[in-house]
Design a protein around this motif. Structure first.
Motif, PDB file in Angstrom:
ATOM      1  N   SER A   1       0.869  -1.177   0.099  1.00 35.66           N
ATOM      2  CA  SER A   1       0.028   0.087   0.031  1.00 35.66           C
ATOM      3  C   SER A   1       0.870   1.356  -0.075  1.00 35.66           C
ATOM      4  CB  SER A   1      -0.963  -0.066   1.229  1.00 35.66           C
ATOM      5  OG  SER A   1      -0.134   0.242   2.355  1.00 35.66           O
ATOM      6  N   VAL A   2       0.249   2.282  -0.343  1.00 36.49           N
ATOM      7  CA  VAL A   2       1.180   3.709  -0.593  1.00 36.49           C
ATOM      8  C   VAL A   2       1.554   4.031   0.815  1.00 36.49           C
ATOM      9  CG1 VAL A   2       0.879   6.204  -0.704  1.00 36.49           C
ATOM     10  CG2 VAL A   2      -0.145   4.446  -2.513  1.00 36.49           C
ATOM     11  N   GLU A   3       0.957   3.983   1.969  1.00 36.23           N
ATOM     12  CA  GLU A   3       1.289   4.412   3.371  1.00 36.23           C
ATOM     13  C   GLU A   3       2.428   3.409   3.626  1.00 36.23           C
ATOM     14  OE1 GLU A   3       0.472   6.823   4.953  1.00 36.23           O
ATOM     15  OE2 GLU A   3      -0.876   7.614   3.311  1.00 36.23           O
TER      16      GLU A   3
ATOM     17  N   VAL B   1      -5.077  -5.681  -1.474  1.00 32.62           N
ATOM     18  CA  VAL B   1      -4.073  -4.697  -0.452  1.00 32.62           C
ATOM     19  C   VAL B   1      -4.680  -3.600  -0.251  1.00 32.62           C
ATOM     20  CG1 VAL B   1      -1.775  -4.151  -0.223  1.00 32.62           C
ATOM     21  CG2 VAL B   1      -1.912  -6.102  -1.460  1.00 32.62           C
ATOM     22  N   GLN B   2      -5.117  -2.704  -1.191  1.00 31.05           N
ATOM     23  CA  GLN B   2      -5.959  -1.546  -1.047  1.00 31.05           C
ATOM     24  C   GLN B   2      -6.648  -1.484  -2.285  1.00 31.05           C
ATOM     25  OE1 GLN B   2      -2.712   1.284  -0.789  1.00 31.05           O
ATOM     26  NE2 GLN B   2      -2.960   1.865  -2.945  1.00 31.05           N
ATOM     27  N   GLN B   3      -7.337  -0.253  -2.575  1.00 31.18           N
ATOM     28  CA  GLN B   3      -8.148  -0.316  -3.594  1.00 31.18           C
ATOM     29  C   GLN B   3      -7.308  -0.298  -5.143  1.00 31.18           C
ATOM     30  OE1 GLN B   3     -10.242   3.460  -4.264  1.00 31.18           O
ATOM     31  NE2 GLN B   3     -11.416   2.850  -6.011  1.00 31.18           N
ATOM     32  N   ASN B   4      -7.684  -1.178  -6.071  1.00 35.89           N
ATOM     33  CA  ASN B   4      -7.049  -1.402  -7.154  1.00 35.89           C
ATOM     34  C   ASN B   4      -5.647  -2.165  -7.196  1.00 35.89           C
ATOM     35  OD1 ASN B   4      -8.508   1.780  -7.658  1.00 35.89           O
ATOM     36  ND2 ASN B   4      -8.863   0.035  -9.215  1.00 35.89           N
ATOM     37  N   LEU B   5      -5.206  -2.448  -5.958  1.00 36.66           N
ATOM     38  CA  LEU B   5      -3.804  -3.247  -5.659  1.00 36.66           C
ATOM     39  C   LEU B   5      -4.293  -4.707  -5.388  1.00 36.66           C
ATOM     40  CD1 LEU B   5      -0.978  -2.832  -5.925  1.00 36.66           C
ATOM     41  CD2 LEU B   5      -0.788  -2.609  -3.484  1.00 36.66           C
TER      42      LEU B   5
ATOM     43  N   GLU C   1       0.740   8.896  -6.578  1.00 40.33           N
ATOM     44  CA  GLU C   1       0.675   8.607  -5.155  1.00 40.33           C
ATOM     45  C   GLU C   1       1.968   7.972  -4.724  1.00 40.33           C
ATOM     46  OE1 GLU C   1      -2.848   7.029  -3.973  1.00 40.33           O
ATOM     47  OE2 GLU C   1      -4.097   8.501  -4.690  1.00 40.33           O
ATOM     48  N   TYR C   2       2.400   6.919  -5.314  1.00 37.63           N
ATOM     49  CA  TYR C   2       3.743   6.164  -5.080  1.00 37.63           C
ATOM     50  C   TYR C   2       4.726   7.144  -5.027  1.00 37.63           C
ATOM     51  CZ  TYR C   2       1.844   1.612  -4.414  1.00 37.63           C
ATOM     52  OH  TYR C   2       0.804   0.354  -4.201  1.00 37.63           O
ATOM     53  N   SER C   3       4.972   8.082  -6.041  1.00 41.58           N
ATOM     54  CA  SER C   3       5.894   8.712  -6.493  1.00 41.58           C
ATOM     55  C   SER C   3       5.964  10.113  -5.123  1.00 41.58           C
ATOM     56  CB  SER C   3       5.790   9.633  -7.548  1.00 41.58           C
ATOM     57  OG  SER C   3       6.747  10.684  -7.729  1.00 41.58           O
ATOM     58  N   ALA C   4       4.761  10.231  -4.845  1.00 38.98           N
ATOM     59  CA  ALA C   4       4.729  11.470  -3.515  1.00 38.98           C
ATOM     60  C   ALA C   4       5.008  10.914  -2.458  1.00 38.98           C
ATOM     61  CB  ALA C   4       3.167  11.883  -3.463  1.00 38.98           C
TER      62      ALA C   4
END
Length: 357
Positions: A221-223, A282-286, A314-317
């Motif tokens: 996930s991004v977080e 894992v999360q939305q769309n993942l 978002e991953y870049s951020a």
């Protein structure tokens, strides 16, 4: 730091549209004629799997990727050989070549790298992997204990960088020893290959903090990725270093989310997985594990072009600077992402960076 996008080569086999099995591209696993009964071709058997890998690499360059990742696989073709084969077919791609820590002499690896750098104008890069579990490593003749893998990688990198940048160079460690080494003449002053490492354990992160140029995280996930990036950045800072952060993730991107989900379920069915039921999100769309057995990626982004673009932004951020992407089949999907996703992701990242400046 500039964001880079690398496309994976399928060194151990690929699938094609309508068939998720690995052997169906370039007829890698078949010695028979690659065409069905009643279909002929004047090339006969002259078209082989290396020709297909060459096509995928060319597709990646034409689609706008910055490089290709050439993975190590016990049942796949040798990454260094593949790198040499495809290098002349493209002019700009970084050649991120994976190999196990048991490769052998770091000095000889460095000397091979000098030749690669000379004929690719410095485009060769290393991804050094731990080499799997003990059983896997021993099947390849590597009997070093688990707790010695990372220290050996550290010495491997130290010695390779030493002989590439210094002459004479002397080093005496537990695994490698050099006396008055280093390259001279035409072999001197060549670009040191960027070092990519991976792993989630404390020892792997500590190693990257000391010697890696880029650390590759498995898809999450991004977080979770943001937290991992922050933790590793803090470790690297303790050594007076900064490094890039990579994300190994697959992509199924289509015009609509429904179409992407349909194709993802079809891939699950064709590759022998459960075709129906709830997706392992894992999360939305993942989706977790969708193509792990085929490409090695831990998870896959599944969604519309806009949704996949937003997720990568978002991953870049969150701190990701290197995206290591793949999708089956690799040839067509490279073009798809190059047309519908990469330009939008790059544009949004540049926009966000300008706003933050």
């Amino acid at each position: 730091m500039t964001t880079e996008f690398l496309w994976q080569l399928p060194t151990s086999g690929d699938g094609r549209y309508g068939n998720g099995k690995k052997e169906r591209r370039g007829e890698r696993s078949s010695a028979s004629h690659p065409y069905s009964e009643g279909v002929t071709d004047p090339r006969g058997l002259n078209f082989n799997y290396f020709d297909y890998l060459h096509q995928v690499a060319r597709a990646a360059e034409l689609a706008g990727f910055d490089g290709i990742r050439i993975p190590e696989d016990i049942n796949g073709d040798e990454p260094w050989v593949v790198a040499g084969y495809v290098a002349r077919g493209n002019r700009h791609l970084k050649l991120l070549t994976e190999f196990d820590a048991s490769r052998g002499s770091s000095v000889y690896a460095a000397k091979n790298t000098v030749s690669y750098q000379r004929f690719t104008d410095g485009r060769f890069a290393w991804q050094i992997s731990p080499g799997g579990n003990a059983q896997h490593r021993r099947s390849l003749g590597d009997f070093v204990a688990d707790n010695e893998i990372n220290p050996r990688i550290e010495e491997f990198v130290t010695v390779a960088r030493g002989v590439l940048t210094q002459s004479p160079y002397t080093f005496k460690g537990k695994y490698f020893e050099v006396l008055n080494g280093g390259f001279q003449g035409a072999l001197s002053n060549q670009k040191v290959p960027p070092i990519y490492l991976s792993g989630r354990g404390a020892e792997a992160l500590a190693l990257s903090a000391k010697v890696a140029d880029t650390h590759i995280f498995d898809a999450a996930s991004v977080e979770e990725i943001r937290q991992q990036v922050n933790d590793l950045a803090s470790l690297a800072k303790q050594h007076g270093r900064s490094l890039g952060f990579g994300l190994r993730i697959d992509v199924v991107a289509r015009e609509t989310e429904q179409e992407a989900i349909h194709d993802a379920h079809r891939f699950r069915e064709q590759s022998g997985q459960k075709a129906h039921g709830s997706a392992p999100l894992v999360q939305q769309n993942l989706w977790a594990g969708l193509s792990t057995d085929v490409t090695g990626a831990n998870a896959t982004l599944v969604g519309s072009y806009e949704q996949v673009t937003q997720a990568l932004v978002e991953y870049s951020a969150a701190g990701i600077t290197s995206f290591l992407l793949s999708s089956v089949p690799h040839f067509e999907e490279a073009y798809r992402l190059g047309e519908y996703v990469l330009p939008a992701v790059r544009s949004q990242i540049r926009h966000d960076q300008r706003r933050a400046a």
